[in-house]
Design a protein around this motif. Structure first.
Motif: not given
Length: 297
Positions: A101-108
């Motif tokens: 889930a790269p988008h979620l990981a990036m947002a974190v």
């Protein structure tokens, strides 16, 4: 001679495509209007000549840049108009595992809490993203960390609470067999810096983790003097299994298990208990899907 000319033409086309790609990256970075970004993203000039299936920027790839550069209106547009496409794992040239889930990981990682809330709202609405919040990163490159592992690693306490309240599991282990609780306890063991943030992350994890099992429990048992001073006698004894958790913690754990993640944190705010007992200090309201702004290009 013909083959040489063809190779030269391909080289020119490749350089031109890379230049246009950089222009798009710059435009997102500079927070250009959504309509301009969408015009650039969907231009035929942004398609590779040699492989028509490899487009320079899909909604998923564009969303990654929107997250990195905190372009909230563009993230809102992509998520509201292309919800499933935007949260797909980007193409192979971005080197992400298909189950991540790269988008979620990036947002974190970049502390984009507004965009994080939008992503989570969409994930709750789509059956195909039922377990999205608990996806792990690549075991070879990212040690199999979930977004919750990352939030604990970075000591983002509010993000830890947001993720837990929306269904993130505190029991998932990374490639080293560490839970998010282990991540926090390791940091507490290694350094006395940011102790308050570490304790807050720890308290949030325990709210969503009845009967905790974790690798660092052995270290706690072997060094009771250190951990008793750091955590307090009651919390230490509870973590090593000598006594049950406090009645308050048991009650909150029971309540939190009954609340639907898709309504967090509103469900907590509406509980008929004193405000001081609600584990939401300073945590703002997460946006729902209905509240997402539809930005037309």
């Amino acid at each position: 001679m013909a083959s040489g000319n063809q190779a030269s033409l391909q080289d020119v086309q490749s350089r031109h495509c890379k230049f246009l790609s950089y222009m798009f990256y710059q435009a997102v970075r500079d927070h250009k209007p959504v309509w301009m970004l969408e015009d650039m993203r969907t231009m035929e000039y942004f398609y590779w000549e040699d492989d028509a299936s490899q487009r320079t920027y899909s909604p998923s790839e564009a969303l990654l840049y929107a997250v990195v550069h905190n372009h909230l209106p563009y993230a809102q547009y992509l998520l509201s108009h292309f919800p499933e496409e935007a949260l797909k794992v980007p193409g192979e040239h971005f080197c992400y595992c298909p189950s991540s889930a790269p988008h979620l990981a990036m947002a974190v990682t970049y502390d984009r809490r507004d965009i994080l809330g939008l992503i989570i709202s969409i994930a709750h609405k789509l059956p195909s993203l039922n377990s999205y919040i608990n996806r792990t990163g690549c075991f070879h490159l990212e040690d199999g960390k979930t977004p919750l592992h990352l939030a604990c690693e970075l000591l983002r306490s509010e993000t830890v609470l947001i993720l837990l309240g929306n269904g993130a599991s505190p029991r998932i282990e990374d490639s080293k067999g560490l839970t998010p609780l282990d991540v926090i306890l390791e940091q507490m063991w290694d350094s006395k810096v940011n102790v308050a943030s570490k304790k807050l992350c720890l308290d949030y994890l325990l709210l969503f983790m009845p009967n905790p099992r974790f690798k660092m429990q052995k270290v706690l048992r072997e060094h009771p003097e250190h951990w008793t001073v750091l955590l307090g006698e009651d919390k230490f004894n509870s973590l090593v299994g000598k006594v049950p958790p406090s009645l308050y913690l048991q009650a909150m754990q029971t309540i939190l298990r009954t609340l639907p993640p898709s309504h967090f944190p509103k469900s907590i705010q509406e509980l008929p208990i004193p405000q001081a007992l609600k584990p939401l200090p300073g945590l703002g309201k997460l946006p729902s899907t209905k509240e997402m702004v539809n930005v037309s290009p």
